[in-house]
Design a protein around this motif. Structure first.
Motif, PDB file in Angstrom:
ATOM      1  N   VAL A  39       9.561  45.726  38.208  1.00  0.00           N
ATOM      2  CA  VAL A  39       9.234  44.477  37.762  1.00  0.00           C
ATOM      3  C   VAL A  39       8.410  43.693  38.833  1.00  0.00           C
ATOM      4  CG1 VAL A  39      10.135  42.153  37.009  1.00  0.00           C
ATOM      5  CG2 VAL A  39      11.338  44.048  36.519  1.00  0.00           C
ATOM      6  N   GLN A  40       7.385  43.414  38.460  1.00  0.00           N
ATOM      7  CA  GLN A  40       6.456  42.697  39.251  1.00  0.00           C
ATOM      8  C   GLN A  40       6.289  41.176  38.723  1.00  0.00           C
ATOM      9  OE1 GLN A  40       2.746  45.333  39.327  1.00  0.00           O
ATOM     10  NE2 GLN A  40       3.285  45.976  41.486  1.00  0.00           N
ATOM     11  N   LEU A  41       6.129  40.355  39.869  1.00  0.00           N
ATOM     12  CA  LEU A  41       6.005  38.912  39.427  1.00  0.00           C
ATOM     13  C   LEU A  41       4.707  38.150  40.077  1.00  0.00           C
ATOM     14  CD1 LEU A  41       9.751  38.191  40.043  1.00  0.00           C
ATOM     15  CD2 LEU A  41       8.262  37.770  37.658  1.00  0.00           C
ATOM     16  N   GLN A  42       4.119  37.421  39.567  1.00  0.00           N
ATOM     17  CA  GLN A  42       2.816  36.840  40.294  1.00  0.00           C
ATOM     18  C   GLN A  42       2.834  35.548  39.889  1.00  0.00           C
ATOM     19  OE1 GLN A  42       0.318  38.261  42.206  1.00  0.00           O
ATOM     20  NE2 GLN A  42       0.049  36.107  42.772  1.00  0.00           N
ATOM     21  N   ALA A  43       2.902  34.477  41.004  1.00  0.00           N
ATOM     22  CA  ALA A  43       2.800  33.210  40.863  1.00  0.00           C
ATOM     23  C   ALA A  43       1.526  32.523  40.967  1.00  0.00           C
ATOM     24  CB  ALA A  43       3.942  32.276  41.708  1.00  0.00           C
ATOM     25  N   SER A  44       1.108  31.679  40.587  1.00  0.00           N
ATOM     26  CA  SER A  44      -0.183  30.994  40.548  1.00  0.00           C
ATOM     27  C   SER A  44      -0.420  29.629  40.177  1.00  0.00           C
ATOM     28  CB  SER A  44      -1.319  31.708  39.841  1.00  0.00           C
ATOM     29  OG  SER A  44      -1.150  31.537  38.705  1.00  0.00           O
ATOM     30  N   GLY A  45      -1.477  28.781  40.451  1.00  0.00           N
ATOM     31  CA  GLY A  45      -1.717  27.461  40.134  1.00  0.00           C
ATOM     32  C   GLY A  45      -1.537  26.455  41.057  1.00  0.00           C
ATOM     33  N   GLY A  46      -1.131  26.782  42.403  1.00  0.00           N
ATOM     34  CA  GLY A  46      -0.684  25.804  43.382  1.00  0.00           C
ATOM     35  C   GLY A  46      -2.130  25.197  43.994  1.00  0.00           C
ATOM     36  N   GLY A  47      -1.982  24.524  44.714  1.00  0.00           N
ATOM     37  CA  GLY A  47      -3.220  23.612  45.319  1.00  0.00           C
ATOM     38  C   GLY A  47      -2.608  22.564  45.960  1.00  0.00           C
ATOM     39  N   ALA A  48      -3.684  21.697  46.244  1.00  0.00           N
ATOM     40  CA  ALA A  48      -3.599  20.243  47.121  1.00  0.00           C
ATOM     41  C   ALA A  48      -3.602  19.227  46.029  1.00  0.00           C
ATOM     42  CB  ALA A  48      -4.563  20.199  48.138  1.00  0.00           C
ATOM     43  N   VAL A  49      -2.639  18.254  46.117  1.00  0.00           N
ATOM     44  CA  VAL A  49      -2.762  17.250  45.258  1.00  0.00           C
ATOM     45  C   VAL A  49      -2.302  16.033  45.934  1.00  0.00           C
ATOM     46  CG1 VAL A  49      -0.295  17.804  44.609  1.00  0.00           C
ATOM     47  CG2 VAL A  49      -1.836  16.462  43.065  1.00  0.00           C
ATOM     48  N   GLN A  50      -2.621  14.741  45.508  1.00  0.00           N
ATOM     49  CA  GLN A  50      -2.137  13.777  46.070  1.00  0.00           C
ATOM     50  C   GLN A  50      -0.797  13.092  45.740  1.00  0.00           C
ATOM     51  OE1 GLN A  50      -5.051  10.670  45.557  1.00  0.00           O
ATOM     52  NE2 GLN A  50      -6.284  11.477  47.076  1.00  0.00           N
ATOM     53  N   PRO A  51       0.069  12.589  46.403  1.00  0.00           N
ATOM     54  CA  PRO A  51       1.325  11.889  45.937  1.00  0.00           C
ATOM     55  C   PRO A  51       1.369  11.207  44.605  1.00  0.00           C
ATOM     56  CG  PRO A  51       1.079  11.450  48.319  1.00  0.00           C
ATOM     57  CD  PRO A  51      -0.089  11.903  47.882  1.00  0.00           C
ATOM     58  N   GLY A  52       2.054  11.621  43.780  1.00  0.00           N
ATOM     59  CA  GLY A  52       2.052  11.006  42.421  1.00  0.00           C
ATOM     60  C   GLY A  52       1.550  11.905  41.360  1.00  0.00           C
ATOM     61  N   GLY A  53       0.894  13.017  41.926  1.00  0.00           N
ATOM     62  CA  GLY A  53       0.068  13.974  41.150  1.00  0.00           C
ATOM     63  C   GLY A  53       0.972  14.755  40.372  1.00  0.00           C
ATOM     64  N   ARG A  68       0.605  22.253  37.379  1.00  0.00           N
ATOM     65  CA  ARG A  68       1.422  23.489  36.488  1.00  0.00           C
ATOM     66  C   ARG A  68       1.302  24.702  37.118  1.00  0.00           C
ATOM     67  NH1 ARG A  68      -0.354  25.777  30.875  1.00  0.00           N
ATOM     68  NH2 ARG A  68       1.814  25.844  29.729  1.00  0.00           N
ATOM     69  N   LEU A  69       2.216  25.200  37.757  1.00  0.00           N
ATOM     70  CA  LEU A  69       2.373  26.579  38.008  1.00  0.00           C
ATOM     71  C   LEU A  69       2.505  27.518  36.891  1.00  0.00           C
ATOM     72  CD1 LEU A  69       4.577  25.993  41.203  1.00  0.00           C
ATOM     73  CD2 LEU A  69       2.018  25.758  40.989  1.00  0.00           C
ATOM     74  N   SER A  70       1.945  28.620  36.974  1.00  0.00           N
ATOM     75  CA  SER A  70       2.071  29.834  36.172  1.00  0.00           C
ATOM     76  C   SER A  70       2.681  31.136  36.823  1.00  0.00           C
ATOM     77  CB  SER A  70       0.689  30.110  35.748  1.00  0.00           C
ATOM     78  OG  SER A  70       0.343  29.169  34.991  1.00  0.00           O
ATOM     79  N   CYS A  71       3.418  32.036  36.207  1.00  0.00           N
ATOM     80  CA  CYS A  71       3.994  33.128  36.556  1.00  0.00           C
ATOM     81  C   CYS A  71       3.813  34.335  35.636  1.00  0.00           C
ATOM     82  CB  CYS A  71       5.417  32.799  37.062  1.00  0.00           C
ATOM     83  SG  CYS A  71       6.102  34.441  37.715  1.00  0.00           S
ATOM     84  N   LEU A  72       3.143  35.381  35.924  1.00  0.00           N
ATOM     85  CA  LEU A  72       2.966  36.406  35.155  1.00  0.00           C
ATOM     86  C   LEU A  72       4.346  37.481  35.525  1.00  0.00           C
ATOM     87  CD1 LEU A  72      -0.928  37.023  34.715  1.00  0.00           C
ATOM     88  CD2 LEU A  72       0.592  36.049  33.229  1.00  0.00           C
ATOM     89  N   VAL A  73       4.762  38.034  34.519  1.00  0.00           N
ATOM     90  CA  VAL A  73       5.788  39.255  34.870  1.00  0.00           C
ATOM     91  C   VAL A  73       5.248  40.543  34.361  1.00  0.00           C
ATOM     92  CG1 VAL A  73       7.043  38.819  32.865  1.00  0.00           C
ATOM     93  CG2 VAL A  73       8.068  40.080  34.917  1.00  0.00           C
TER      94      VAL A  73
END
Length: 113
Positions: free
Chosen positions: A1-15, A18-23
């Motif tokens: 099984v392999q997992l890969q998270a993505s979608g992170g980044g920099a955001v201001q407070p209150g923002g 949406r993170l994604s994960c592929l398996v």
């Protein structure tokens, strides 16, 4: 099984993010699923999970701001994060729940003004 998270980044407070994960090698519909996070110098902690039967689990600090969903095909899941705060800054990981598969790389979320 392999997992890969993505979608992170920099955001201001209150923002929002949406993170994604592929398996590969297993379906997200076969077991419970979860998102975890880790800050340097601290242990990885559970953020939110959905049990195999559908019941939701959330860490106290989530306070209803985050939601997990899965796509129909079972190879992708998501973490919708709203009202982000600086304390949410961490590397986020996806996995199955409660028994984890090998950890994949996480995705960095930085909340800062």
């Amino acid at each position: 099984v392999q997992l890969q998270a993505s979608g992170g980044g920099a955001v201001q407070p209150g923002g929002s993010l949406r993170l994604s994960c592929l398996v590969s090698g297993k379906s997200f519909w076969s077991d419970g699923v979860a998102w975890y996070r880790q800050v340097p110098g601290h242990e990885r902690e559970l953020v939110a999970a959905v049990r195999r039967g559908g019941g939701a689990v959330q860490a106290i600090f989530v306070r209803g701001r985050f939601a997990i969903s899965r796509d129909g095909g079972g190879d992708e899941m998501y973490l919708q994060m709203n009202q982000l705060q600086p304390g949410d800054t961490a590397v986020y990981y996806c996995n199955f729940y409660p028994s984890n598969e090998p950890w994949g790389p996480g995705t960095q979320v930085t909340v800062s003004s």
